[in-house]
Design a protein around this motif. Structure first.
Motif, mmCIF file in Angstrom:
data_model
loop_
_atom_site.group_PDB
_atom_site.id
_atom_site.type_symbol
_atom_site.label_atom_id
_atom_site.label_comp_id
_atom_site.label_asym_id
_atom_site.label_seq_id
_atom_site.Cartn_x
_atom_site.Cartn_y
_atom_site.Cartn_z
ATOM 1 N N SER A 95 0.784 -1.239 0.000
ATOM 2 C CA SER A 95 0.000 0.000 0.000
ATOM 3 C C SER A 95 0.817 1.292 0.000
ATOM 4 O O SER A 95 0.557 2.193 -0.816
ATOM 5 C CB SER A 95 -0.943 0.003 1.202
ATOM 6 O OG SER A 95 -0.203 -0.168 2.399
ATOM 7 N N SER B 22 -6.779 -7.990 0.823
ATOM 8 C CA SER B 22 -6.226 -7.262 1.978
ATOM 9 C C SER B 22 -7.307 -6.412 2.632
ATOM 10 O O SER B 22 -8.305 -6.061 1.995
ATOM 11 C CB SER B 22 -5.109 -6.351 1.457
ATOM 12 O OG SER B 22 -4.816 -5.317 2.352
ATOM 13 N N ILE B 23 -7.045 -6.028 3.891
ATOM 14 C CA ILE B 23 -7.890 -5.016 4.535
ATOM 15 C C ILE B 23 -7.843 -3.718 3.723
ATOM 16 O O ILE B 23 -8.718 -2.877 3.838
ATOM 17 C CB ILE B 23 -7.468 -4.731 5.998
ATOM 18 C CG1 ILE B 23 -5.960 -4.404 6.086
ATOM 19 C CG2 ILE B 23 -7.817 -5.884 6.901
ATOM 20 C CD1 ILE B 23 -5.498 -3.926 7.464
ATOM 21 N N TYR C 52 -3.276 0.444 -4.290
ATOM 22 C CA TYR C 52 -3.195 -0.944 -3.800
ATOM 23 C C TYR C 52 -4.612 -1.490 -3.559
ATOM 24 O O TYR C 52 -4.950 -2.591 -3.989
ATOM 25 C CB TYR C 52 -2.373 -0.940 -2.513
ATOM 26 C CG TYR C 52 -2.245 -2.264 -1.796
ATOM 27 C CD1 TYR C 52 -1.514 -3.309 -2.337
ATOM 28 C CD2 TYR C 52 -2.816 -2.445 -0.532
ATOM 29 C CE1 TYR C 52 -1.356 -4.511 -1.648
ATOM 30 C CE2 TYR C 52 -2.656 -3.640 0.160
ATOM 31 C CZ TYR C 52 -1.932 -4.665 -0.401
ATOM 32 O OH TYR C 52 -1.781 -5.855 0.294
ATOM 33 N N PHE D 293 -6.183 -10.443 3.857
ATOM 34 C CA PHE D 293 -5.247 -10.480 4.977
ATOM 35 C C PHE D 293 -5.167 -9.128 5.661
ATOM 36 O O PHE D 293 -5.145 -8.081 5.006
ATOM 37 C CB PHE D 293 -3.847 -10.859 4.497
ATOM 38 C CG PHE D 293 -3.591 -12.343 4.448
ATOM 39 C CD1 PHE D 293 -3.968 -13.173 5.496
ATOM 40 C CD2 PHE D 293 -2.939 -12.916 3.357
ATOM 41 C CE1 PHE D 293 -3.729 -14.548 5.453
ATOM 42 C CE2 PHE D 293 -2.689 -14.281 3.310
ATOM 43 C CZ PHE D 293 -3.092 -15.100 4.366
ATOM 44 N N PRO D 294 -5.046 -9.157 6.989
ATOM 45 C CA PRO D 294 -4.680 -7.930 7.716
ATOM 46 C C PRO D 294 -3.166 -7.774 7.667
ATOM 47 O O PRO D 294 -2.491 -8.486 6.908
ATOM 48 C CB PRO D 294 -5.169 -8.247 9.132
ATOM 49 C CG PRO D 294 -5.112 -9.723 9.254
ATOM 50 C CD PRO D 294 -5.274 -10.305 7.860
ATOM 51 N N GLY D 295 -2.597 -6.890 8.477
ATOM 52 C CA GLY D 295 -1.143 -6.784 8.558
ATOM 53 C C GLY D 295 -0.580 -8.096 9.077
ATOM 54 O O GLY D 295 -1.072 -8.627 10.071
ATOM 55 N N GLY E 165 4.591 -1.633 3.210
ATOM 56 C CA GLY E 165 3.205 -1.695 3.681
ATOM 57 C C GLY E 165 2.939 -0.667 4.773
ATOM 58 O O GLY E 165 3.873 -0.127 5.379
ATOM 59 N N THR E 166 1.657 -0.428 5.038
ATOM 60 C CA THR E 166 1.253 0.507 6.095
ATOM 61 C C THR E 166 1.339 -0.170 7.459
ATOM 62 O O THR E 166 1.549 0.481 8.479
ATOM 63 C CB THR E 166 -0.186 0.981 5.808
ATOM 64 O OG1 THR E 166 -0.196 1.517 4.482
ATOM 65 C CG2 THR E 166 -0.651 2.037 6.787
ATOM 66 N N THR E 167 1.160 -1.484 7.483
ATOM 67 C CA THR E 167 1.178 -2.219 8.753
ATOM 68 C C THR E 167 2.587 -2.677 9.141
ATOM 69 O O THR E 167 2.743 -3.343 10.158
ATOM 70 C CB THR E 167 0.256 -3.460 8.667
ATOM 71 O OG1 THR E 167 0.705 -4.274 7.577
ATOM 72 C CG2 THR E 167 -1.192 -3.080 8.459
ATOM 73 N N TRP F 1 -8.624 2.630 6.601
ATOM 74 C CA TRP F 1 -8.886 1.192 6.710
ATOM 75 C C TRP F 1 -9.740 0.876 7.939
ATOM 76 O O TRP F 1 -9.818 1.679 8.869
ATOM 77 C CB TRP F 1 -7.557 0.435 6.809
ATOM 78 C CG TRP F 1 -6.776 0.377 5.526
ATOM 79 C CD1 TRP F 1 -7.173 0.852 4.311
ATOM 80 C CD2 TRP F 1 -5.465 -0.166 5.339
ATOM 81 N NE1 TRP F 1 -6.190 0.620 3.382
ATOM 82 C CE2 TRP F 1 -5.131 -0.008 3.979
ATOM 83 C CE3 TRP F 1 -4.536 -0.789 6.172
ATOM 84 C CZ2 TRP F 1 -3.915 -0.435 3.441
ATOM 85 C CZ3 TRP F 1 -3.332 -1.219 5.642
ATOM 86 C CH2 TRP F 1 -3.031 -1.046 4.294
HETATM 87 C C1 AKB Z 1 0.022 -3.253 3.721
HETATM 88 O O1 AKB Z 1 0.159 -2.648 4.795
HETATM 89 O O2 AKB Z 1 0.022 -2.701 2.614
HETATM 90 C C2 AKB Z 1 -0.214 -4.737 3.773
HETATM 91 C C3 AKB Z 1 -1.671 -5.061 3.804
HETATM 92 C C4 AKB Z 1 -2.451 -4.862 5.027
HETATM 93 O O3 AKB Z 1 -2.207 -5.484 2.830
HETATM 94 N N1 AKB Z 1 0.452 -5.309 4.899
#
Ligand code: AKB
Length: 317
Positions: A78, A115-116, A140, A167-169, A180-182, A277
């Protein structure tokens, strides 16, 4: 699943999923591929260099290894996607499109994680339902929603056995995530062990769903082994194990490392993505349709992450 191909196997999920599947189905039955050589994946099973955007090489590899199940793990995540949206679209959608076409041509089942990030600011924030408004504000997320729809289309039109989870983080101690953001929820453990402090890019009050990698690996296998007649939803299932803020994970780490310190230097791109999110997902459809049940809590995961990372870096706790 008997003959498995993993595309993008060198990344955070793939490097662990490859070994997990090799233990379950036999080393020679799991072919790992990536755009570059991955020594850790070629030592105990078949490995091929494969650019998933090259449709001919993709088809050749599936045919050569007589593959029946594909895990397509190619993705620009993301935060990094926002730096070059066109590249993110080309890679994420190009790999998916080729995966769908090859799966159709060679009669393979196909797993592609969503993804979330497929949700956006207009989705319900808490206990976000399986079926709801999905208007993501990142490229994303746009790729993930499009991918879910396209996978569903291939299932309906051609009968391709497409399956997916949102999926979450993902938190792991083998391969670092990237872009990624997580990612902060992985980096915090490494910095806690190695430096005793962490500078967090996400504001203290922002909740996001997370999951420990062992649960994520089980989700992949459980869903791909599920009875297709029981799957009402094809693409894609909400799954989660836990939801926390930076403050909560920091407090959990302090139970083990009381001197651990955290400060904040907010990354505005990551903040805006994280705030768009969900706080927490409702994963009841996955529980009902294929028996999803995560094992790891934040408490258990934290103890395990700190133990493994401390052992690796020779630190006593
Ligand atoms: C992200 O942060 O981009 C990934 C995701 C939650 O899909 N880890």
């Amino acid at each position: 699943m008997k003959r498995i191909l993993i595309v993008g196997a060198g990344g955070q999920i793939g490097s662990e999923l490859t070994q997990f599947l090799r233990k379950l189905y036999g080393e020679s039955n799991v072919v790992a591929t990536d755009v570059r050589e991955c020594k850790n994946l070629s030592e105990n099973g078949p490995f091929a260099v494969l650019n998933a955007l090259d449709a001919n090489s993709y088809g050749y590899t599936v045919n050569k290894y007589k593959v029946d199940t594909i895990f397509n793990l190619v993705a620009l995540l993301s935060a990094v996607g926002e730096k070059d949206p066109q590249l993110a679209w080309n890679i994420n959608m190009g790999a998916l499109m080729n995966s769908l076409e090859v799966a159709h041509q060679y009669g393979c089942a196909l797993f592609t994680p969503s993804s979330i990030g497929a949700f956006g600011p207009t989705s319900p924030k808490d206990n976000t339902p399986q079926d709801t408004l999905m208007q993501p504000t990142t490229v994303y997320g746009v790729c993930k929603v499009t991918g879910e729809l396209l996978s569903n289309y291939y299932h309906l039109k051609y009968g391709v056995d497409t399956r997916s989870v949102r999926f979450p983080g993902l938190i792991s101690n083998v391969t670092l995530p990237g872009g990624g953001t997580t990612d902060y929820a992985v980096e915090i453990y490494y910095d806690a062990v190695r430096k005793g402090r962490f500078t967090c890019p996400i504001p203290q009050d922002v909740y996001m769903d997370m999951m420990y990698m062992p649960d994520a690996l089980n989700a992949c296998v459980q869903l791909m082994e599920a009875d297709p007649d029981k799957l009402i939803h094809r693409n894609s299932f909400n799954v989660t194990s836990m939801s926390f803020t930076p403050e909560i994970i920091c407090a959990e780490i302090r139970k083990h490392l009381p001197d651990f310190r955290m400060d904040y230097k907010i990354d505005p791109v990551k903040e805006s993505i994280a705030r768009s999110w969900p706080n927490s997902l409702d994963d009841s459809c996955a529980r009902q349709e294929w028996g999803w049940k995560p094992k790891w809590t934040l408490e258990e995961m934290t103890a395990d992450m700190l133990k493994v990372i401390s052992e690796r870096f020779g630190k006593e706790r």
